[in-house]
Each structure stands twice: as structure tokens, then as C-alpha cells.
Design a protein around this motif. Structure first.
Motif, PDB file in Angstrom:
ATOM      1  N   ARG A  28       1.400   6.967  -6.771  1.00  0.00           N
ATOM      2  CA  ARG A  28       0.416   8.028  -6.995  1.00  0.00           C
ATOM      3  C   ARG A  28       1.049   9.407  -6.776  1.00  0.00           C
ATOM      4  NH1 ARG A  28      -3.161   4.296  -4.417  1.00  0.00           N
ATOM      5  NH2 ARG A  28      -2.816   5.320  -2.399  1.00  0.00           N
ATOM      6  N   TYR A  29       1.943   9.478  -5.759  1.00  0.00           N
ATOM      7  CA  TYR A  29       2.619  10.747  -5.496  1.00  0.00           C
ATOM      8  C   TYR A  29       3.505  11.142  -6.684  1.00  0.00           C
ATOM      9  CZ  TYR A  29       5.596  14.250  -3.275  1.00  0.00           C
ATOM     10  OH  TYR A  29       6.274  15.407  -2.994  1.00  0.00           O
ATOM     11  N   ALA A  30       4.177  10.161  -7.291  1.00  0.00           N
ATOM     12  CA  ALA A  30       5.033  10.440  -8.444  1.00  0.00           C
ATOM     13  C   ALA A  30       4.218  10.982  -9.615  1.00  0.00           C
ATOM     14  CB  ALA A  30       5.780   9.172  -8.860  1.00  0.00           C
ATOM     15  N   GLU A  31       2.970  10.521  -9.720  1.00  0.00           N
ATOM     16  CA  GLU A  31       2.110  10.956 -10.817  1.00  0.00           C
ATOM     17  C   GLU A  31       1.462  12.315 -10.553  1.00  0.00           C
ATOM     18  OE1 GLU A  31      -0.758   7.923 -11.352  1.00  0.00           O
ATOM     19  OE2 GLU A  31       0.681   6.394 -12.006  1.00  0.00           O
ATOM     20  N   THR A  32       1.017  12.530  -9.310  1.00  0.00           N
ATOM     21  CA  THR A  32       0.192  13.712  -9.009  1.00  0.00           C
ATOM     22  C   THR A  32       0.922  14.800  -8.245  1.00  0.00           C
ATOM     23  OG1 THR A  32      -0.624  12.842  -6.890  1.00  0.00           O
ATOM     24  CG2 THR A  32      -1.827  12.199  -8.892  1.00  0.00           C
ATOM     25  N   GLY A  33       2.008  14.440  -7.553  1.00  0.00           N
ATOM     26  CA  GLY A  33       2.698  15.412  -6.709  1.00  0.00           C
ATOM     27  C   GLY A  33       1.975  15.712  -5.417  1.00  0.00           C
ATOM     28  N   SER A  34       0.939  14.932  -5.096  1.00  0.00           N
ATOM     29  CA  SER A  34       0.147  15.129  -3.878  1.00  0.00           C
ATOM     30  C   SER A  34       0.118  13.834  -3.087  1.00  0.00           C
ATOM     31  CB  SER A  34      -1.281  15.555  -4.252  1.00  0.00           C
ATOM     32  OG  SER A  34      -2.084  15.684  -3.093  1.00  0.00           O
ATOM     33  N   TRP A  35       0.494  13.921  -1.807  1.00  0.00           N
ATOM     34  CA  TRP A  35       0.545  12.712  -0.981  1.00  0.00           C
ATOM     35  C   TRP A  35      -0.818  12.403  -0.392  1.00  0.00           C
ATOM     36  CZ3 TRP A  35       3.281   8.562  -0.262  1.00  0.00           C
ATOM     37  CH2 TRP A  35       3.017   7.750   0.854  1.00  0.00           C
ATOM     38  N   GLU A  36      -1.230  11.145  -0.533  1.00  0.00           N
ATOM     39  CA  GLU A  36      -2.452  10.649   0.093  1.00  0.00           C
ATOM     40  C   GLU A  36      -2.082   9.493   1.004  1.00  0.00           C
ATOM     41  OE1 GLU A  36      -5.346   9.584  -2.786  1.00  0.00           O
ATOM     42  OE2 GLU A  36      -5.233  11.479  -3.874  1.00  0.00           O
ATOM     43  N   GLN A  37      -2.524   9.576   2.255  1.00  0.00           N
ATOM     44  CA  GLN A  37      -2.207   8.528   3.217  1.00  0.00           C
ATOM     45  C   GLN A  37      -2.697   7.176   2.700  1.00  0.00           C
ATOM     46  OE1 GLN A  37      -0.416   8.844   5.863  1.00  0.00           O
ATOM     47  NE2 GLN A  37      -0.585   6.726   6.527  1.00  0.00           N
ATOM     48  N   PRO A  38      -1.801   6.174   2.590  1.00  0.00           N
ATOM     49  CA  PRO A  38      -2.236   4.877   2.072  1.00  0.00           C
ATOM     50  C   PRO A  38      -3.243   4.216   2.995  1.00  0.00           C
ATOM     51  CG  PRO A  38      -0.013   4.727   2.967  1.00  0.00           C
ATOM     52  CD  PRO A  38      -0.374   6.186   2.927  1.00  0.00           C
ATOM     53  N   ILE A  39      -4.229   3.587   2.392  1.00  0.00           N
ATOM     54  CA  ILE A  39      -5.255   2.878   3.148  1.00  0.00           C
ATOM     55  C   ILE A  39      -4.953   1.389   3.094  1.00  0.00           C
ATOM     56  CG2 ILE A  39      -7.722   2.399   3.333  1.00  0.00           C
ATOM     57  CD1 ILE A  39      -6.931   5.290   3.930  1.00  0.00           C
ATOM     58  N   THR A  69       0.828  -1.207   0.000  1.00  0.00           N
ATOM     59  CA  THR A  69       0.000   0.000   0.000  1.00  0.00           C
ATOM     60  C   THR A  69       0.863   1.257   0.000  1.00  0.00           C
ATOM     61  OG1 THR A  69      -0.192  -0.147   2.411  1.00  0.00           O
ATOM     62  CG2 THR A  69      -1.971  -1.094   1.118  1.00  0.00           C
ATOM     63  N   GLU A  70       2.002   1.207   0.701  1.00  0.00           N
ATOM     64  CA  GLU A  70       2.916   2.351   0.689  1.00  0.00           C
ATOM     65  C   GLU A  70       3.511   2.554  -0.702  1.00  0.00           C
ATOM     66  OE1 GLU A  70       4.569   2.286   5.303  1.00  0.00           O
ATOM     67  OE2 GLU A  70       5.426   0.915   3.817  1.00  0.00           O
ATOM     68  N   ALA A  71       3.861   1.436  -1.353  1.00  0.00           N
ATOM     69  CA  ALA A  71       4.429   1.525  -2.695  1.00  0.00           C
ATOM     70  C   ALA A  71       3.433   2.135  -3.677  1.00  0.00           C
ATOM     71  CB  ALA A  71       4.855   0.134  -3.179  1.00  0.00           C
ATOM     72  N   LEU A  72       2.161   1.740  -3.575  1.00  0.00           N
ATOM     73  CA  LEU A  72       1.137   2.294  -4.456  1.00  0.00           C
ATOM     74  C   LEU A  72       0.929   3.787  -4.195  1.00  0.00           C
ATOM     75  CD1 LEU A  72      -1.476  -0.607  -4.357  1.00  0.00           C
ATOM     76  CD2 LEU A  72      -0.089   0.091  -6.322  1.00  0.00           C
ATOM     77  N   ALA A  73       0.969   4.183  -2.900  1.00  0.00           N
ATOM     78  CA  ALA A  73       0.799   5.591  -2.548  1.00  0.00           C
ATOM     79  C   ALA A  73       1.948   6.428  -3.115  1.00  0.00           C
ATOM     80  CB  ALA A  73       0.706   5.753  -1.035  1.00  0.00           C
TER      81      ALA A  73
END
Length: 461
Positions: free
Chosen positions: A54-65, A47-51
Motif C-alpha cells: 500500500r505504501y508503494a502505491e500511495t506513498g503514505s504509511w499505514e500501521q498494519p492491522i 500484514t507487513e507485506a500488504l502495508a
């Protein structure tokens, strides 16, 4: 990839970035630190790897669920025996200074291990004697502590600061000076005579109304001399360690009954006994700080902020809160710490006005008497301040007991939960634990608290 753990290079590859880029994000705290394996290497779950991808794509961090739900880690907490009946609580610097009603270190230790990762930041917004802060440091987290009590900030700082060799040498020289002074005091017949004259220190002491009522004259002179010598220590860290040791003995050598009873009683005090107690206390503190220095790493920081939490102190963000708020009507820290505050030159009246949950405030008969609504309003303000400070999806763990107000039981965990929900906090769990009968003695008129709850709130969905 569901149950895999991945290295830094593997996660960087999945995110399509260079490994150095991922390390820079970690250094800048753009993304949170993961756990580490037995070698100390970073390991990421799926889940951390997926988050991170997503950060690499969007530049916005979302807490992994977690794939098992946002509160998957909470279930692990129910495998712990939270009573800790036979636990040792005075290891490292935990026993450096008495502090009534503090919670045992095993509670924050377990919560920090289960609900945060190495390199993250843990906050205690009522840090008291620094129990959570010390546990966070030894578990390789950064720590932030806040308290309106200046004594709490002094003690927490001394307990969490490893000293350099030069600073330890300063403390050692001060200790030897005190031993020589003790030998001089005891050189005569023990009748308070020093070189043919009654020993009198040139050092500052509180107002005579305080010293005459609460202390024997020989104790006042020895305390004043100790304080005079401490003030000569150049290093702030070394000086604070000595001030903490000095503070630790004040109630014992005074006529105050104990840390939990602000009444006067006569005690047996002999010439030199105050100096002797201080020397023993400081030597023990030095040993504990030496042990601490071997354990904690310089890369982990502990920031202590002396502030009234209701005045919205400025802090950085944090990943977990572990705190034990004052219970309404249970204790009056400003009162039982008053002699220490006065000897250290602090204004006890300023702290008295800022103290939350004070027994005197809740037992008052006047129009300004505090009620459960007072506590609810105060905690609503606290949680409003906390909301943007605590990372989204992360936890605030509050160890709270019930109170008795006007003869009625108040469930403080429920009260806090109710004011938290409209602010966007989710009440995810309450764990009840029994308090050892030797701990947390409060005002006997309102009963002794036998159990408490660990209320766990999540910041948002």
C-alpha cells in the motif's frame, strides 16, 4: 499468504519495487523495521507485506492491522508471570547505582519483546535510572529517555554507554590514582594525619551548612578530593561513569539514614573508608560496562533528554513507550537525592518544582496542596504531548500503583485511562502484578504498595 514470512526480496517483488528501494525506505525509517530471524535477517509477516504494498502505491504509511484484531499481540502478555519472584535484577549495569522505586528490568524486557521489533524506537518518558533504556538497547532497539531529575539523566547515560578502549584507559588511570591516594591516607596511624597534617582537599564541596550537618569532616575531604580528580578526566563518557560511581556512595557515607529515609543518624566512618567504597564501586561499574560493550551494537542509539515532561520536550517519534510514572504521594525524589544533587553541583530546588507525584507536594497542608485532580491534569498534558510522538496504533505501557490521598485510595491506572480516552487513546489492557516485599518501600504513613498495574494504552484505533 496468511501465516507466511517473507524475505526482503520477496516483499519488494510483491510491492513491485526494487529491493534497494525497500532497503532505502527502511534506512530512512519511512517504513518500520520488521522482526529478524535467528540469522539476523529481516522477515516480514503477511500484514507487513500488504502495508508495504500500500505504501508503494500511495506513498503514505499505514500501521498494519493484525488479521486477528489490532490488539492481537496483547493476548500474548497474559502468558507471562509478571511477578518475576526469583528474577535476577542486577545484571549488566542495572546495579550500578541505587535508585529507589525503580521497576525490575524483566517488566520492560517482556513488553519490548512482545510489542516492538528490532530497529524500532522505545521511549521511557520518566526514565529514572535507565532500566527501560538498557533493556531496549540489548534487545536491539533505539531508546529515548526523558527525566526532570539531572541525576537520573547522569546515571542513565552512564548505564547505557559502552566506553572505548581510550575511555576505559582513562577510568583505569583514575582508579589507580585513587588507590595511591588511599594508601597515602592509611600510611599513618589512621588518626586523620597525612604527612603530619590533617588531610585537606583543595577540591570544591557544597555549602558548609550541608556538609557539617550531614557528613563527618574526613568524609567531606575525601569526597572533595575524589570529585576534584574526576573533574580532571577529559572524556565525557569516562567522567560520567566516575561521577555515577561517586554519586552511588554518597548516601552510604553520609549521615542520611538511607535512600528511602531523609533523617539523620550517626554511622561508623573511618579514615579512607569513603575512598575505599568509591574504588570498589567504580571497579564494579567498569566490569559491568565492559560486559555491556560486548553486548550492545553501535548502530542502536540511546538519547537522554534532561527536561520537565510538562514543558513538552522536543524529541523524535517512537514506536513504544514503557515507563513507570511517579506515584502521587508516594515518594520525594528531590528530597532523598538531595545530597547527591548538591555534591554533583545540580540545583535541587529546580528539580523539586518540576517533580511530579512528590510526597511533599501531595501531603502539603497549604492552599497549593496537590490532589488527584492535579495528577489528572498533569497526565492529560503529558498524553497530549505524547499523542503525535507515538506512532499510530502503537502502545504506551505505564506501570502504576495506587495512591493514598487524604486517607482515600486512588486507582491511578483508572485515573490515567479516563484522561487518555478523550485524547484518542484506547485502554486495551491492565495487568496486575504483585510487588516483591523487598522492593519499592514508600512512606510508611501511607502504607506500602503491594501491587501495581501495567496499563496499556493504544494510540488511536
Amino acid at each position: 499468504m496468511h501465516n507466511m514470512t517473507l524475505t526482503t526480496s520477496e516483499v519488494a517483488g510483491l510491492a513491485g519495487v526494487h529491493r534497494d528501494t525497500l532497503l532505502r525506505w527502511l534506512r530512512e525509517k519511512a517504513i518500520p523495521e520488521p522482526s529478524r530471524d535467528h540469522r539476523g535477517w529481516r522477515v516480514f509477516n503477511s500484514t507487513e507485506a500488504l502495508a508495504i504494498s500500500r505504501y508503494a502505491e500511495t506513498g503514505s504509511w499505514e500501521q498494519p492491522i493484525s488479521p486477528n484484531g489490532p490488539d492481537h499481540d496483547i493476548a500474548k502478555l497474559h502468558n507471562i508471570n509478571w511477578n518475576f519472584e526469583s528474577a535476577k535484577t542486577r545484571y549488566l549495569t542495572h546495579g550500578m547505582h541505587p535508585y529507589p522505586a525503580k521497576f525490575i528490568p524483566q517488566i520492560p524486557n517482556a513488553l519490548i519483546q512482545e510489542l516492538s521489533s528490532v530497529g524500532e524506537t522505545v521511549a521511557d518518558i520518566f526514565c529514572g535510572s535507565g532500566t527501560t533504556l538498557l533493556e531496549a538497547l540489548q534487545l536491539k532497539r533505539n531508546a529515548i529517555g526523558i527525566d526532570a531529575n539531572p541525576l537520573a539523566c547522569l546515571v542513565s547515560g552512564a548505564k547505557t554507554k559502552a566506553l572505548s578502549d581510550i575511555e576505559l584507559e582513562e577510568v583505569g588511570e583514575h582508579l589507580e590514582l585513587c588507590k595511591r591516594l588511599l594508601s597515602s591516607l592509611q600510611a599513618d596511624t589512621g588518626d586523620m594525619f597525612f604527612s603530619g597534617k590533617i588531610f585537606q582537599s583543595e577540591g570544591w564541596r557544597p555549602d558548609a551548612k550541608v556538609t557539617d550537618f550531614w557528613f563527618f569532616s574526613e568524609v567531606v575531604e575525601e569526597l572533595a578530593e575524589i570529585l576534584l580528580q574526576i573533574r580532571k578526566i577529559k572524556s565525557k563518557n569516562a567522567r560520567n561513569l566516575c561521577l555515577s560511581a561517586f554519586s552511588a556512595i554518597i548516601v552510604t557515607v553520609s549521615k542520611q539514614d538511607s535512600d528511602t529515609r531523609y533523617v539523620r543518624r550517626e554511622k561508623q566512618v573511618s579514615v579512607g573508608s569513603t575512598l575505599s567504597r568509591y574504588i570498589s564501586q567504580l571497579a564494579s561499574a567498569m566490569g559491568a560496562v565492559l560486559e555491556l560493550g560486548d553486548l550492545i551494537e553501535d548502530r542502536f542509539n540511546c538519547e537522554i533528554i534532561h527536561s520537565n515532561i510538562l514543558e513538552a520536550p522536543k524529541t523524535g517519534e517512537f514506536d513504544l513507550v514503557v515507563s513507570s510514572p511517579p506515584y502521587p504521594n508516594a515518594y520525594s525524589y528531590h528530597l532523598y537525592h538531595r545530597l547527591r544533587l548538591l555534591w554533583l553541583g545540580f540545583d535541587d530546588q529546580v528539580f523539586k518544582k518540576a517533580e511530579i507525584g512528590s510526597h511533599r507536594k501531595y501531603s502539603s497542608k497549604g492552599k497549593n496542596k496537590a490532589t488527584s485532580e492535579t495528577f489528572a491534569n498533569e497526565f492529560s498534558r503529558i498524553l497530549m504531548w505524547l499523542k503525535p510522538k507515538l506512532a499510530q496504533g502503537r502502545y504506551a505501557c505505564l506501570v502504576v500503583g495506587d495512591s493514598t490521598l487524604d486517607g482515600n485510595k486512588v486507582d491511578n491506572a483508572q485515573l490515567i485511562s479516563e484522561v487518555a480516552k478523550p485524547l484518542g487513546f484506547v485502554d486495551v489492557d491492565r495487568i496486575e502484578r504483585q510487588i516483591a516485599p523487598t522492593r519499592k518501600a514508600f512512606n510508611p504513613k501511607i502504607g506500602k504498595i503491594k501491587s501495581e498495574k501495567i496499563l496499556i494504552l493504544r494510540n488511536g484505533g
